[in-house]
Design a protein around this motif. Structure first.
Motif, PDB file in Angstrom:
ATOM      1  N   VAL A  12     -65.494  -2.104  -4.785  1.00 25.84           N
ATOM      2  CA  VAL A  12     -64.918  -1.138  -5.718  1.00 25.84           C
ATOM      3  C   VAL A  12     -65.568  -1.267  -7.088  1.00 25.84           C
ATOM      4  O   VAL A  12     -66.040  -0.283  -7.666  1.00 25.84           O
ATOM      5  CB  VAL A  12     -63.391  -1.327  -5.820  1.00 25.84           C
ATOM      6  N   LEU A  13     -65.602  -2.477  -7.621  1.00 23.04           N
ATOM      7  CA  LEU A  13     -66.216  -2.666  -8.932  1.00 23.04           C
ATOM      8  C   LEU A  13     -67.703  -2.328  -8.914  1.00 23.04           C
ATOM      9  O   LEU A  13     -68.219  -1.778  -9.885  1.00 23.04           O
ATOM     10  CB  LEU A  13     -66.003  -4.099  -9.418  1.00 23.04           C
ATOM     11  N   GLY A  14     -68.380  -2.644  -7.822  1.00 19.94           N
ATOM     12  CA  GLY A  14     -69.792  -2.303  -7.708  1.00 19.94           C
ATOM     13  C   GLY A  14     -70.017  -0.808  -7.797  1.00 19.94           C
ATOM     14  O   GLY A  14     -70.932  -0.336  -8.484  1.00 19.94           O
ATOM     15  N   MET A  15     -69.165  -0.034  -7.112  1.00 18.53           N
ATOM     16  CA  MET A  15     -69.297   1.422  -7.183  1.00 18.53           C
ATOM     17  C   MET A  15     -69.040   1.918  -8.595  1.00 18.53           C
ATOM     18  O   MET A  15     -69.757   2.785  -9.102  1.00 18.53           O
ATOM     19  CB  MET A  15     -68.323   2.086  -6.210  1.00 18.53           C
ATOM     20  N   TRP A  16     -68.018   1.369  -9.245  1.00 19.51           N
ATOM     21  CA  TRP A  16     -67.673   1.831 -10.580  1.00 19.51           C
ATOM     22  C   TRP A  16     -68.721   1.413 -11.612  1.00 19.51           C
ATOM     23  O   TRP A  16     -69.087   2.200 -12.478  1.00 19.51           O
ATOM     24  CB  TRP A  16     -66.297   1.336 -10.972  1.00 19.51           C
ATOM     25  N   VAL A  17     -69.216   0.181 -11.522  1.00 16.93           N
ATOM     26  CA  VAL A  17     -70.242  -0.276 -12.468  1.00 16.93           C
ATOM     27  C   VAL A  17     -71.527   0.526 -12.276  1.00 16.93           C
ATOM     28  O   VAL A  17     -72.158   0.959 -13.250  1.00 16.93           O
ATOM     29  CB  VAL A  17     -70.494  -1.792 -12.324  1.00 16.93           C
ATOM     30  N   CYS A  18     -71.907   0.748 -11.040  1.00 17.53           N
ATOM     31  CA  CYS A  18     -73.099   1.557 -10.766  1.00 17.53           C
ATOM     32  C   CYS A  18     -72.916   2.974 -11.308  1.00 17.53           C
ATOM     33  O   CYS A  18     -73.820   3.533 -11.926  1.00 17.53           O
ATOM     34  CB  CYS A  18     -73.385   1.576  -9.269  1.00 17.53           C
ATOM     35  N   GLY A  19     -71.736   3.550 -11.082  1.00 15.71           N
ATOM     36  CA  GLY A  19     -71.459   4.884 -11.595  1.00 15.71           C
ATOM     37  C   GLY A  19     -71.519   4.947 -13.116  1.00 15.71           C
ATOM     38  O   GLY A  19     -72.040   5.908 -13.687  1.00 15.71           O
ATOM     39  N   VAL A  20     -71.021   3.915 -13.789  1.00 15.27           N
ATOM     40  CA  VAL A  20     -71.095   3.868 -15.249  1.00 15.27           C
ATOM     41  C   VAL A  20     -72.549   3.785 -15.698  1.00 15.27           C
ATOM     42  O   VAL A  20     -72.960   4.454 -16.652  1.00 15.27           O
ATOM     43  CB  VAL A  20     -70.268   2.683 -15.807  1.00 15.27           C
ATOM     44  N   GLY A  21     -73.350   2.981 -15.001  1.00 14.31           N
ATOM     45  CA  GLY A  21     -74.765   2.890 -15.346  1.00 14.31           C
ATOM     46  C   GLY A  21     -75.469   4.225 -15.223  1.00 14.31           C
ATOM     47  O   GLY A  21     -76.249   4.622 -16.099  1.00 14.31           O
TER      48      GLY A  21
END
Length: 130
Positions: A12-21
């Motif tokens: 979940v955090l990986g998807m969100w961090v990638c999306g923020v990037g």
């Protein structure tokens, strides 16, 4: 939220961090900004990507594991082609290349929300068997 997020936090955090990037990319100018935004997206992808294959391998029975990984890879690789069409459509319909970045950021955020709400942790450390 923290208990639920703790059970499948890397995905979940990986998807969100990638999306923020990805979201950060069109918001700034210059190589330093793009390097920073790409690093954020890369950190998110590093949190997410290896876990996807591992989850498939962990959930599949040993005699079916190779087939399960092959099926996962088929759909993942098909997503590269479909995603490219989606990026092109987003940029064309929006009239700007920036819309492709917004499309990806929205897709990553939505995927994280879907996993957050409907994803099920199967590891016994996080989801003990009664």
């Amino acid at each position: 939220m923290s208990d639920r997020l703790g059970r499948h936090h890397l995905n979940v955090l990986g998807m969100w961090v990638c999306g923020v990037g990805v979201l950060l990319l069109p918001l700034g100018r210059g190589s330093a900004w793009w390097s920073f935004a790409a690093a954020v997206a890369g950190i998110g992808m590093a949190m997410l990507y290896p876990n996807l294959s591992a989850a498939v391998a962990d959930l599949a029975q040993p005699d079916w594991r190779a087939s399960a990984i092959g099926i996962y890879r088929f759909w993942r690789d098909l997503g590269y082609g479909v995603g490219a069409l989606g990026l092109g459509a987003a940029a064309a319909l929006g009239g700007s290349l920036e819309y492709a970045f917004w499309f990806v950021a929205l897709a990553m955020g939505t995927s994280g929300l879907i996993l957050y709400h409907w994803g099920e942790e199967t590891h016994t450390r996080f989801n003990p068997v009664p």
